[in-house]
Write a protein that holds these residues in place. Sequence first.
Motif, PDB file in Angstrom:
ATOM      1  N   LEU A   9       0.825  -1.208   0.000  1.00 41.13           N
ATOM      2  CA  LEU A   9       0.000   0.000   0.000  1.00 41.13           C
ATOM      3  C   LEU A   9       0.863   1.264   0.000  1.00 41.13           C
ATOM      4  CD1 LEU A   9      -2.840  -1.077   2.431  1.00 41.13           C
ATOM      5  CD2 LEU A   9      -3.012  -0.742  -0.035  1.00 41.13           C
ATOM      6  N   ILE A  10       1.995   1.205   0.703  1.00 44.87           N
ATOM      7  CA  ILE A  10       2.925   2.334   0.673  1.00 44.87           C
ATOM      8  C   ILE A  10       3.419   2.526  -0.757  1.00 44.87           C
ATOM      9  CG2 ILE A  10       5.162   3.228   1.451  1.00 44.87           C
ATOM     10  CD1 ILE A  10       4.659   1.619   4.096  1.00 44.87           C
ATOM     11  N   GLY A  11       3.762   1.427  -1.416  1.00 44.50           N
ATOM     12  CA  GLY A  11       4.211   1.501  -2.811  1.00 44.50           C
ATOM     13  C   GLY A  11       3.164   2.103  -3.723  1.00 44.50           C
ATOM     14  N   SER A  12       1.894   1.781  -3.489  1.00 48.30           N
ATOM     15  CA  SER A  12       0.842   2.351  -4.335  1.00 48.30           C
ATOM     16  C   SER A  12       0.713   3.851  -4.090  1.00 48.30           C
ATOM     17  CB  SER A  12      -0.494   1.632  -4.118  1.00 48.30           C
ATOM     18  OG  SER A  12      -1.052   1.954  -2.873  1.00 48.30           O
ATOM     19  N   GLU A  13       0.941   4.292  -2.850  1.00 49.62           N
ATOM     20  CA  GLU A  13       0.912   5.734  -2.558  1.00 49.62           C
ATOM     21  C   GLU A  13       2.066   6.451  -3.266  1.00 49.62           C
ATOM     22  OE1 GLU A  13      -1.535   7.221  -1.275  1.00 49.62           O
ATOM     23  OE2 GLU A  13      -2.565   5.711  -0.081  1.00 49.62           O
ATOM     24  N   VAL A  14       3.230   5.800  -3.336  1.00 46.84           N
ATOM     25  CA  VAL A  14       4.356   6.390  -4.071  1.00 46.84           C
ATOM     26  C   VAL A  14       3.973   6.544  -5.539  1.00 46.84           C
ATOM     27  CG1 VAL A  14       6.748   6.063  -4.833  1.00 46.84           C
ATOM     28  CG2 VAL A  14       6.109   5.512  -2.480  1.00 46.84           C
ATOM     29  N   GLY A  15       3.302   5.529  -6.089  1.00 49.55           N
ATOM     30  CA  GLY A  15       2.843   5.609  -7.480  1.00 49.55           C
ATOM     31  C   GLY A  15       1.867   6.763  -7.684  1.00 49.55           C
ATOM     32  N   GLU A  16       0.960   6.964  -6.733  1.00 48.80           N
ATOM     33  CA  GLU A  16       0.020   8.078  -6.832  1.00 48.80           C
ATOM     34  C   GLU A  16       0.756   9.414  -6.761  1.00 48.80           C
ATOM     35  OE1 GLU A  16      -3.276   7.747  -4.123  1.00 48.80           O
ATOM     36  OE2 GLU A  16      -3.542   5.626  -4.583  1.00 48.80           O
ATOM     37  N   ALA A  17       1.801   9.487  -5.932  1.00 50.83           N
ATOM     38  CA  ALA A  17       2.590  10.723  -5.847  1.00 50.83           C
ATOM     39  C   ALA A  17       3.263  11.013  -7.187  1.00 50.83           C
ATOM     40  CB  ALA A  17       3.634  10.613  -4.726  1.00 50.83           C
ATOM     41  N   LEU A  18       3.832   9.985  -7.806  1.00 51.00           N
ATOM     42  CA  LEU A  18       4.489  10.185  -9.100  1.00 51.00           C
ATOM     43  C   LEU A  18       3.480  10.587 -10.167  1.00 51.00           C
ATOM     44  CD1 LEU A  18       7.066   7.280  -9.067  1.00 51.00           C
ATOM     45  CD2 LEU A  18       7.496   9.724  -8.808  1.00 51.00           C
ATOM     46  N   ASP A  19       2.289   9.999 -10.110  1.00 52.21           N
ATOM     47  CA  ASP A  19       1.245  10.372 -11.060  1.00 52.21           C
ATOM     48  C   ASP A  19       0.876  11.848 -10.886  1.00 52.21           C
ATOM     49  OD1 ASP A  19      -0.726   9.710 -13.116  1.00 52.21           O
ATOM     50  OD2 ASP A  19      -2.207  10.015 -11.524  1.00 52.21           O
ATOM     51  N   ALA A  20       0.764  12.298  -9.638  1.00 47.37           N
ATOM     52  CA  ALA A  20       0.442  13.703  -9.370  1.00 47.37           C
ATOM     53  C   ALA A  20       1.569  14.618  -9.838  1.00 47.37           C
ATOM     54  CB  ALA A  20       0.176  13.907  -7.881  1.00 47.37           C
ATOM     55  N   LEU A  21       2.801  14.159  -9.704  1.00 44.05           N
ATOM     56  CA  LEU A  21       3.950  14.958 -10.128  1.00 44.05           C
ATOM     57  C   LEU A  21       3.976  15.137 -11.647  1.00 44.05           C
ATOM     58  CD1 LEU A  21       6.397  16.390  -8.928  1.00 44.05           C
ATOM     59  CD2 LEU A  21       7.692  14.282  -9.238  1.00 44.05           C
ATOM     60  N   PRO A  84      17.436  15.920  -5.650  1.00 44.98           N
ATOM     61  CA  PRO A  84      15.982  16.131  -5.730  1.00 44.98           C
ATOM     62  C   PRO A  84      15.311  15.114  -6.655  1.00 44.98           C
ATOM     63  CG  PRO A  84      17.172  18.192  -6.007  1.00 44.98           C
ATOM     64  CD  PRO A  84      18.195  17.089  -6.022  1.00 44.98           C
ATOM     65  N   GLY A  85      14.116  14.702  -6.279  1.00 42.64           N
ATOM     66  CA  GLY A  85      13.335  13.805  -7.122  1.00 42.64           C
ATOM     67  C   GLY A  85      13.696  12.343  -6.996  1.00 42.64           C
ATOM     68  N   LYS A  86      14.621  12.018  -6.126  1.00 42.89           N
ATOM     69  CA  LYS A  86      15.043  10.621  -6.003  1.00 42.89           C
ATOM     70  C   LYS A  86      14.443   9.925  -4.786  1.00 42.89           C
ATOM     71  CE  LYS A  86      17.690  10.695  -9.576  1.00 42.89           C
ATOM     72  NZ  LYS A  86      17.289  10.008 -10.786  1.00 42.89           N
ATOM     73  N   TRP A  87      13.612  10.632  -4.025  1.00 42.17           N
ATOM     74  CA  TRP A  87      13.079  10.029  -2.802  1.00 42.17           C
ATOM     75  C   TRP A  87      12.296   8.772  -3.095  1.00 42.17           C
ATOM     76  CZ3 TRP A  87       8.046   9.173  -1.218  1.00 42.17           C
ATOM     77  CH2 TRP A  87       7.058   9.694  -2.032  1.00 42.17           C
ATOM     78  N   GLN A  88      11.536   8.751  -4.204  1.00 45.00           N
ATOM     79  CA  GLN A  88      10.703   7.588  -4.490  1.00 45.00           C
ATOM     80  C   GLN A  88      11.542   6.338  -4.736  1.00 45.00           C
ATOM     81  OE1 GLN A  88      10.913  10.242  -6.496  1.00 45.00           O
ATOM     82  NE2 GLN A  88      11.271   9.585  -8.573  1.00 45.00           N
ATOM     83  N   HIS A  89      12.713   6.488  -5.346  1.00 39.27           N
ATOM     84  CA  HIS A  89      13.584   5.326  -5.567  1.00 39.27           C
ATOM     85  C   HIS A  89      14.075   4.768  -4.236  1.00 39.27           C
ATOM     86  CE1 HIS A  89      13.517   6.030  -9.831  1.00 39.27           C
ATOM     87  NE2 HIS A  89      13.927   7.268  -9.657  1.00 39.27           N
ATOM     88  N   ARG A  90      14.405   5.655  -3.314  1.00 41.99           N
ATOM     89  CA  ARG A  90      14.868   5.208  -2.002  1.00 41.99           C
ATOM     90  C   ARG A  90      13.730   4.536  -1.238  1.00 41.99           C
ATOM     91  NH1 ARG A  90      18.837   9.294   0.864  1.00 41.99           N
ATOM     92  NH2 ARG A  90      19.308   7.361   1.935  1.00 41.99           N
TER      93      ARG A  90
END
Length: 152
Positions: A9-21, A84-90
Amino acid sequence: AREAMRADLIGSEVGEALDALRRPERPLAYLDDKGKPDGYLVEVADVAIRALDLLGRVAQRIDTDYADNAIRCGQEHLSSNDEPGKWQHRVWHVLNRIAADPNDWGNVRRCAWIVFLCEIECTRHNADLLHLIQIKRDFNRTRPTRHGGLSV
């Protein structure tokens, strides 16, 4: 295990964040026409909310001194100077470790890292993660428990 599902579920939230970005025409954080908090930074706050939930559940099963020490170690390993922008990979890297062994005590530290990564990302955009979390939590209290139809 339920911890692995929560990590997903955390991973899906990261995906939603990237979609919003990917929608630069929208503000990083805003209320939509129905009053729902939305935007990239709101989704980052959702990642932190889910990570804090998982952190609490994992920490309940282990020694409190270990959990406190693991969280402090997590703080020492992070820097606000990350690219910047690399938080999702981590975050995804940490999630992969959690999913690999949901019963590993190191998951306390890993969950804390995710929250710290979210804080760094919000700070990078001059936003207050705790304020965003509070706005999202206040909104979530107005929704049915399983508003998406899934049991968590």
